[in-house]
Design a protein around this motif. Structure first.
Motif, PDB file in Angstrom:
ATOM      1  N   VAL A  41       1.174  -1.139   0.194  1.00  0.00           N
ATOM      2  CA  VAL A  41      -0.008   0.205  -0.264  1.00  0.00           C
ATOM      3  C   VAL A  41       0.962   1.183   0.202  1.00  0.00           C
ATOM      4  O   VAL A  41       0.457   2.184  -0.516  1.00  0.00           O
ATOM      5  CB  VAL A  41      -1.128   0.032   1.055  1.00  0.00           C
ATOM      6  CG1 VAL A  41      -1.640   1.410   1.143  1.00  0.00           C
ATOM      7  CG2 VAL A  41      -1.850  -1.221   1.103  1.00  0.00           C
ATOM      8  N   ALA A  42       2.110   1.181   0.700  1.00  0.00           N
ATOM      9  CA  ALA A  42       2.778   2.100   1.260  1.00  0.00           C
ATOM     10  C   ALA A  42       4.011   2.307  -0.719  1.00  0.00           C
ATOM     11  O   ALA A  42       3.697   3.866  -0.809  1.00  0.00           O
ATOM     12  CB  ALA A  42       3.573   2.171   2.022  1.00  0.00           C
ATOM     13  N   ARG A  43       4.046   1.239  -1.205  1.00  0.00           N
ATOM     14  CA  ARG A  43       5.042   1.469  -2.476  1.00  0.00           C
ATOM     15  C   ARG A  43       3.742   2.352  -3.482  1.00  0.00           C
ATOM     16  O   ARG A  43       3.961   3.742  -4.213  1.00  0.00           O
ATOM     17  CB  ARG A  43       4.669   0.315  -2.812  1.00  0.00           C
ATOM     18  CG  ARG A  43       6.232  -0.569  -1.918  1.00  0.00           C
ATOM     19  CD  ARG A  43       6.541  -1.598  -3.548  1.00  0.00           C
ATOM     20  NE  ARG A  43       7.055  -1.203  -4.349  1.00  0.00           N
ATOM     21  CZ  ARG A  43       7.029  -2.605  -5.515  1.00  0.00           C
ATOM     22  NH1 ARG A  43       7.112  -3.559  -5.231  1.00  0.00           N
ATOM     23  NH2 ARG A  43       7.917  -2.060  -6.268  1.00  0.00           N
ATOM     24  N   ALA A  44       2.330   2.743  -3.052  1.00  0.00           N
ATOM     25  CA  ALA A  44       1.616   2.572  -4.411  1.00  0.00           C
ATOM     26  C   ALA A  44       1.160   3.975  -3.496  1.00  0.00           C
ATOM     27  O   ALA A  44       0.507   4.433  -5.062  1.00  0.00           O
ATOM     28  CB  ALA A  44      -0.301   1.642  -4.154  1.00  0.00           C
ATOM     29  N   LEU A  45       0.981   4.374  -2.722  1.00  0.00           N
ATOM     30  CA  LEU A  45       0.979   5.817  -2.474  1.00  0.00           C
ATOM     31  C   LEU A  45       2.112   6.573  -2.616  1.00  0.00           C
ATOM     32  O   LEU A  45       1.937   7.818  -2.314  1.00  0.00           O
ATOM     33  CB  LEU A  45      -0.283   5.814  -1.585  1.00  0.00           C
ATOM     34  CG  LEU A  45      -1.420   5.180  -0.984  1.00  0.00           C
ATOM     35  CD1 LEU A  45      -1.622   5.833   0.696  1.00  0.00           C
ATOM     36  CD2 LEU A  45      -2.146   5.835  -2.018  1.00  0.00           C
TER      37      LEU A  45
END
Length: 486
Positions: A41-45
């Motif tokens: 999730v952090a990578r995508a955001l």
């Protein structure tokens, strides 16, 4: 919907969270299983990744009943109603918090090393886990994030039961959940690979995700609203290249084993037991190829967190037996001491839990009861429709089930400490009423709680031998054997 593993679930979850166009997000993973999901999730955001750890503050004489929770940076959340009802004094509260904070800080140092926590003040906290069973940890995490200054709190998980989602909507500003199966069972059954996430993997992912990768810029566009709600995705599968979903049915498919092929059973065993109209938290471990599952019935003033029962369960798991430890009463019910000694109520809960377990895992069931839980186990085993493979009592009070002892058909082992003279007398009297195969086993020098060196190990060995002998196709007795004592 089932997921290949936590990474795949994280990628699918990231697609939903990305659509929210969040302002200045920080992604916070709940350890340990939530960290691989949060990393995706952090990578995508293009947002920083950090860990959010909470520690429950338990009533000293009933630690499963929480009177509050703590987070880092001195955050403390108190439930004043429980504090008053349980009469937890200031000195007791301080002692419990001191121990809990030391454990919390040790865990965070293990995960973060020397890095400071990512600041939350004025930012959007996106709290991520690999799934929710009861929601208690996620709820505490939401409160801790808000107490640390988060302007908005979003909870994002791949799956959760509807009851937990309804409660968590009151804690988070928005809840994102990909799947809410009607028959939830446990988190692990909705993953093909649910292997345990190790501390080293957690530390590595946190170090890698501490700052956004590839020079990404944290999003700062306008938020889409702050009303509380739930986003539940019902899409049948992932987009190209993600390989997240492996089915869209609401029930588990044929491949629902909770083990990981190592014989150690489920890595994160939290389940919600449906005992009639009551939902009870439990810890279920089902090793691959296990011959049966031992259901633990705890004693008065205890819970599934009983360290003695957990120690015995660990020995049984290593021997290849499944175990279920669960709370016989809800927190509200446990506050009323009358319920703790209501053997009929406890036996009914045990019976309903066993019926639930057999629906989930149709395997032979044994009982391990302690104190008043032993009486409940014997009463449940005496029911005409119950087919219990074996019963073990540890320091139990079988005399409290005196009216039903003659109806017990399951082979029964009564383990008593040699120095627990009154309980030993009561067990011997109760044994005389049994008409099934039984044995009274005395652990020399042991008192009621088996706290003496080697005493609890002796209990675990005796229990393991008894269960194995009555679960093994070759070890099962051909017919009733006379009662005896050793």
């Amino acid at each position: 919907m089932r997921f290949v593993d936590r990474t795949a679930a994280g990628r699918r979850l990231a697609e939903e969270v990305e659509r929210m166009d969040l302002v200045d997000p920080v992604v916070l993973g709940l350890p340990r299983g939530g960290i691989p999901v949060a990393y995706e999730v952090a990578r995508a955001l293009a947002a920083p990744l950090d860990v959010i750890a909470v520690r429950k503050l338990g009533v000293p004489y009933q630690p499963e009943l929480g009177f509050g929770a703590i987070g880092e940076e001195g955050v403390r959340i108190m439930n004043e109603d429980v504090v008053r009802a349980a009469r937890v004094g200031a000195r007791e509260r301080a002692a419990v918090e001191e121990d809990a904070r030391a454990a919390l800080e040790l865990r965070l140092r293990r995960y973060r090393g020397d890095r400071p926590p990512v600041g939350l003040r004025g930012r959007t906290a996106v709290i991520v886990d690999d799934g929710i069973a009861t929601g208690s940890t996620a709820s505490a995490a939401c409160r801790v994030a808000r107490a640390r200054g988060a302007a908005r709190v979003v909870l994002a998980v791949p799956l959760a039961p509807a009851e937990a989602l309804a409660w968590l909507r009151q804690e988070a500003d928005e809840v994102v959940c990909l799947s809410s199966p009607e028959y939830f069972g446990s988190v692990g059954q909705w993953y093909v690979d649910f292997a345990q996430t190790g501390d080293d993997e957690v530390a590595t992912l946190l170090a890698r995700g501490a700052m956004p990768e590839d020079g990404g810029t944290v999003r700062t566009s306008a938020a889409t609203g702050t009303s509380r709600g739930t986003r539940t995705s019902t899409s049948p599968g992932p987009g190209p290249g993600h390989g997240t979903g492996v089915g869209t049915g609401t029930g588990p498919g044929p491949d629902t084993s909770t083990g990981t092929g190592t014989g150690t059973g489920m890595a994160d065993p939290e389940v919600v037991v449906s005992a009639g109209p009551v939902l009870l938290p439990g810890d279920l471990v089902v090793p691959d190829g296990t011959p049966g599952i031992v259901v633990f019935a705890h004693g008065s003033g205890s819970s599934r967190h009983s360290p003695r029962n957990q120690a015995v369960a660990a020995v049984l798991n290593r021997a290849g037996l499944g175990t279920l430890l669960f709370d016989l009463l809800t927190p509200d019910e446990a506050m009323n001491r009358t319920n703790v000694f209501d053997i009929g109520l406890l036996a009914e809960r045990l019976t309903l839990t066993t019926q639930w377990l057999l629906r989930e895992h149709p395997l032979p069931v044994c009982y391990f009861g302690a104190s008043t839980g032993a009486a409940a186990a014997l009463m449940s085993a005496a029911e005409p429709h119950m087919d219990i493979a074996a019963v073990v009592s540890r320091g139990g009070r079988p005399d409290l089930a005196a009216g039903r002892l003659a109806e017990v058909r399951a082979p029964t082992l009564l383990i008593v400490g040699g120095a627990d003279t009154e309980v030993l007398r009561l067990n011997r009297q109760a044994a005389d009423r049994l008409r099934c195969e039984y044995r009274v086993a005395v652990v020399p020098g042991a008192t009621h709680l088996f706290e003496e060196p080697g005493a609890l190990e002796a209990v675990a060995d005796l229990a393991g031998e008894w269960f194995a002998g009555h679960l093994s196709p070759h070890g099962a007795p051909l017919g009733p054997r006379p009662g005896r004592e050793r």
